[in-house]
Write a protein that holds these residues in place. Structure first.
Motif, mmCIF file in Angstrom:
data_model
loop_
_atom_site.group_PDB
_atom_site.id
_atom_site.type_symbol
_atom_site.label_atom_id
_atom_site.label_comp_id
_atom_site.label_asym_id
_atom_site.label_seq_id
_atom_site.Cartn_x
_atom_site.Cartn_y
_atom_site.Cartn_z
ATOM 1 N N ALA A 80 -7.547 3.783 3.439
ATOM 2 C CA ALA A 80 -8.817 3.844 2.702
ATOM 3 C C ALA A 80 -8.715 4.909 1.616
ATOM 4 N N ASP A 81 -9.013 4.489 0.418
ATOM 5 C CA ASP A 81 -8.963 5.392 -0.747
ATOM 6 C C ASP A 81 -7.644 6.155 -0.811
ATOM 7 N N VAL A 82 -6.576 5.421 -0.712
ATOM 8 C CA VAL A 82 -5.251 6.048 -0.829
ATOM 9 C C VAL A 82 -4.578 5.695 -2.164
ATOM 10 N N ILE A 83 -5.260 4.868 -2.986
ATOM 11 C CA ILE A 83 -4.667 4.490 -4.282
ATOM 12 C C ILE A 83 -5.335 5.337 -5.364
ATOM 13 N N TYR A 84 -4.820 6.519 -5.626
ATOM 14 C CA TYR A 84 -5.457 7.341 -6.664
ATOM 15 C C TYR A 84 -4.482 8.241 -7.399
ATOM 16 N N CYS A 141 2.261 9.261 -6.241
ATOM 17 C CA CYS A 141 2.483 8.971 -4.812
ATOM 18 C C CYS A 141 2.672 7.480 -4.552
ATOM 19 N N LEU A 142 2.258 6.650 -5.505
ATOM 20 C CA LEU A 142 2.190 5.214 -5.216
ATOM 21 C C LEU A 142 3.526 4.572 -4.829
ATOM 22 N N PRO A 143 4.635 4.897 -5.531
ATOM 23 C CA PRO A 143 5.905 4.266 -5.117
ATOM 24 C C PRO A 143 6.237 4.567 -3.654
ATOM 25 N N HIS A 144 5.910 5.794 -3.225
ATOM 26 C CA HIS A 144 6.217 6.187 -1.843
ATOM 27 C C HIS A 144 5.287 5.476 -0.856
ATOM 28 N N LEU A 145 4.020 5.379 -1.249
ATOM 29 C CA LEU A 145 3.060 4.683 -0.383
ATOM 30 C C LEU A 145 3.476 3.217 -0.228
ATOM 31 N N VAL A 146 3.822 2.588 -1.323
ATOM 32 C CA VAL A 146 4.185 1.160 -1.260
ATOM 33 C C VAL A 146 5.483 0.979 -0.460
ATOM 34 N N ARG A 147 6.377 1.934 -0.576
ATOM 35 C CA ARG A 147 7.618 1.854 0.223
ATOM 36 C C ARG A 147 7.274 1.899 1.725
ATOM 37 N N LEU A 170 5.489 -7.694 -1.750
ATOM 38 C CA LEU A 170 4.254 -7.694 -0.961
ATOM 39 C C LEU A 170 3.213 -8.562 -1.663
ATOM 40 N N LEU A 171 2.640 -9.467 -0.884
ATOM 41 C CA LEU A 171 1.551 -10.297 -1.413
ATOM 42 C C LEU A 171 0.249 -9.522 -1.287
ATOM 43 N N VAL A 172 -0.556 -9.544 -2.317
ATOM 44 C CA VAL A 172 -1.843 -8.852 -2.262
ATOM 45 C C VAL A 172 -2.939 -9.893 -2.448
ATOM 46 N N LYS A 173 -3.838 -9.928 -1.495
ATOM 47 C CA LYS A 173 -4.967 -10.843 -1.636
ATOM 48 C C LYS A 173 -6.258 -10.024 -1.661
ATOM 49 N N ASP A 174 -7.049 -10.222 -2.696
ATOM 50 C CA ASP A 174 -8.321 -9.514 -2.793
ATOM 51 C C ASP A 174 -9.366 -10.277 -1.968
ATOM 52 N N ILE A 209 -8.173 2.027 -13.661
ATOM 53 C CA ILE A 209 -7.625 0.665 -13.580
ATOM 54 C C ILE A 209 -6.090 0.668 -13.754
ATOM 55 N N ASP A 210 -5.567 1.615 -14.537
ATOM 56 C CA ASP A 210 -4.108 1.677 -14.728
ATOM 57 C C ASP A 210 -3.416 2.037 -13.408
ATOM 58 N N THR A 211 -4.030 2.961 -12.674
ATOM 59 C CA THR A 211 -3.446 3.360 -11.385
ATOM 60 C C THR A 211 -3.480 2.174 -10.417
ATOM 61 N N PHE A 212 -4.593 1.470 -10.439
ATOM 62 C CA PHE A 212 -4.724 0.317 -9.545
ATOM 63 C C PHE A 212 -3.705 -0.763 -9.917
ATOM 64 N N ASN A 213 -3.589 -1.032 -11.208
ATOM 65 C CA ASN A 213 -2.612 -2.050 -11.641
ATOM 66 C C ASN A 213 -1.184 -1.629 -11.318
ATOM 67 N N CYS A 214 -0.936 -0.340 -11.411
ATOM 68 C CA CYS A 214 0.396 0.182 -11.061
ATOM 69 C C CYS A 214 0.685 -0.116 -9.583
ATOM 70 N N PHE A 215 -0.343 0.070 -8.742
ATOM 71 C CA PHE A 215 -0.181 -0.235 -7.308
ATOM 72 C C PHE A 215 0.151 -1.726 -7.125
ATOM 73 N N LEU A 216 -0.585 -2.587 -7.829
ATOM 74 C CA LEU A 216 -0.350 -4.036 -7.687
ATOM 75 C C LEU A 216 1.063 -4.396 -8.136
ATOM 76 N N LYS A 217 1.505 -3.779 -9.216
ATOM 77 C CA LYS A 217 2.837 -4.071 -9.747
ATOM 78 C C LYS A 217 3.919 -3.633 -8.747
ATOM 79 N N LEU A 218 3.724 -2.456 -8.197
ATOM 80 C CA LEU A 218 4.701 -1.964 -7.214
ATOM 81 C C LEU A 218 4.745 -2.871 -5.981
ATOM 82 N N CYS A 219 3.579 -3.366 -5.570
ATOM 83 C CA CYS A 219 3.542 -4.293 -4.426
ATOM 84 C C CYS A 219 4.369 -5.523 -4.746
#
Ligand SMILES: C[S@@+](CC[C@H](N)C(=O)[O-])C[C@H]1O[C@@H](n2cnc3c(N)ncnc32)[C@H](O)[C@@H]1O
Length: 418
Positions: free
Chosen positions: A284-288, A292-298, A382-386, A367-377
């Protein structure tokens, strides 16, 4: 507000509200009961003063009557047994309350003036800035209108939080996405029952407490910040949940219901992570923080890339997405919404049969941070479903006007089999 008193305070309040009324007044009384319960819950959750005042007005049918003031005094303010860390909050609230009553031509209870004067004096004396920077908020989940919750009317969760976020970093504050995920867990407990659940960036621990309530078979809570983790353990204790203090290199044991783990995403290595085999990963609220995002997605991809038994993930997701489009033209009727919700829940449960999933709730602040998360997924298969529009948890925090649940997006992540 002494934390161990919470359950009792609620019971006393409910008892007092449900006695002495005659049946002709039942409807009015039930409205009165609800408004007072909302006020009481908002007070315990330390909602901002303006919100408390507007709830107090509702209790009095448009203004803060003498009866409402007596209720606030007896059941809220005077019921606090350890007020040291609430003085600043109460001072602000009392000032607004007094002003509100005076402006509407009402009579202010003497007790309010006296208590306000007392707080003014004590805060002046303590001008050293030594006031407590921690507080305990009580989050009350109300199950009134939730058919699946027969019997239990509410669940009260006391949580020690930092007042300024300098104590214990971001993880010692309460974030909207953890409120949302908690509502989700309590609304759809069947998703979590008998599941091994692993949370990343657990913060104050609300989600872990709700997972226990949903009867998860094991709950592992993790955070990369040591002071956050220490506070999380205090919160588990306060909620009478035994926790097992562990670092990643200790051997696993299934005999502990809730474990707390120090897990910085940057340094967690694959073999250490693989000693856990979660069915569901939560965040929860870890995408900010983009760094850190590459490590979180890993970390997420290590957990999700396990126990793949079929290759039907893409098909399942595509079907769910088709259903979602049924409502995209805006004329989604109530029954369609229910059908969509049932279908989404079914597809989530089916997805979990083929392998682990992650449920990530997030407010999109950048939104850039969020899109970065989606791209890394995507780069990590990793499939992301909203799922935000297709499955809505029950509104279990109707009094919490500072929490805007429509700000929160809910994502389901799973491994894309090839
Ligand atoms: C915004 S807070 C959210 C806390 C909690 N999930 C909630 O919603 O209330 C982000 C959490 O992620 C943790 N976190 C941030 N970066 C991290 C990292 N690199 N490794 C592990 N945890 C991290 C923080 O310590 C904090 O507890």
């Amino acid at each position: 507000m002494h934390t161990t008193m919470r359950g009792n305070e609620h019971s006393e309040f409910i008892f007092a509200m449900s006695t002495g009324y005659n049946e002709d007044l039942a409807l009015d009384m039930s409205n009165l009961h609800i408004h007072r319960q909302y006020f009481f819950s908002a007070f315990l959750a330390m909602e901002p003063s303006d919100i408390l005042i507007s709830l107090a007005r509702k209790c009095g049918g448009g203004f803060v009557s003498e009866d409402v003031q007596k209720f606030i005094w007896t059941y809220c303010i005077n019921n606090i047994s350890d007020e040291s860390c609430y003085v600043t909050y109460l001072k602000v609230f009392l000032k607004k309350l007094i002003k509100e009553v005076e402006l509407t031509g009402g009579v202010v209870l003497d007790e309010f003036y006296e208590r306000y004067a007392h707080y003014m004096a004590s805060l002046k004396e303590d001008a050293s800035g030594n006031q407590d920077l921690w507080t305990v908020k009580c989050i009350t989940f109300l199950f009134h209108d939730v058919p699946s919750h027969t019997g239990q009317m509410q669940m009260v969760v006391p949580l020690r939080c930092s007042l300024n976020m300098l104590q214990g970093d971001t993880g010692c504050a309460l974030w909207p996405s953890s409120l949302f995920l908690s509502e989700f867990i309590l609304s759809f407990p069947e998703v979590f029952t008998r599941k091994l659940c692993f949370e990343v960036g657990s913060g104050i621990g609300l989600i872990g407490i709700c997972l226990k309530h949903a009867k998860a078979s094991q709950v592992i809570l993790s955070d990369g910040d040591s002071s956050t983790l220490a506070n999380l353990k205090l919160n588990l204790e306060m909620n009478e949940i035994a926790n097992f203090d562990s670092s990643l290199d200790q051997s696993t044991s299934t005999s502990y219901l809730v474990r707390c783990i120090h897990l910085p995403w940057e340094s967690a290595n694959e073999s250490e992570l693989q000693q856990f085999n979660p069915d569901i990963v939560l965040g929860a609220d870890v995408i900010y923080d983009p760094s850190c995002l590459p490590h979180l997605v890993r970390v997420l991809s290590i957990y999700l890339n396990r126990r793949i038994t079929t290759n039907n993930r893409l098909n399942g997701t595509a079907q769910a997405c088709d259903k979602e489009e049924d409502c995209s033209n805006g004329d989604c009727s109530g029954s369609n919404k229910v059908n969509l919700q049932v279908a989404t829940l079914k597809s989530l449960l089916e997805e979990m049969e083929t392998g682990p999933v992650a449920l990530i709730a997030s407010v999109i602040r950048n939104i850039d941070t969020f899109n970065c998360f989606l791209k890394l997924c995507c780069q990590n298969d990793l499939l992301v479903k909203d799922m935000t529009e297709s499955i809505r948890p029950d509104n279990l925090l109707p009094y919490m006007k500072s929490y805007n649940r429509s700000d929160v997006r809910l994502l389901m992540l799973s491994y894309m089999s090839k």
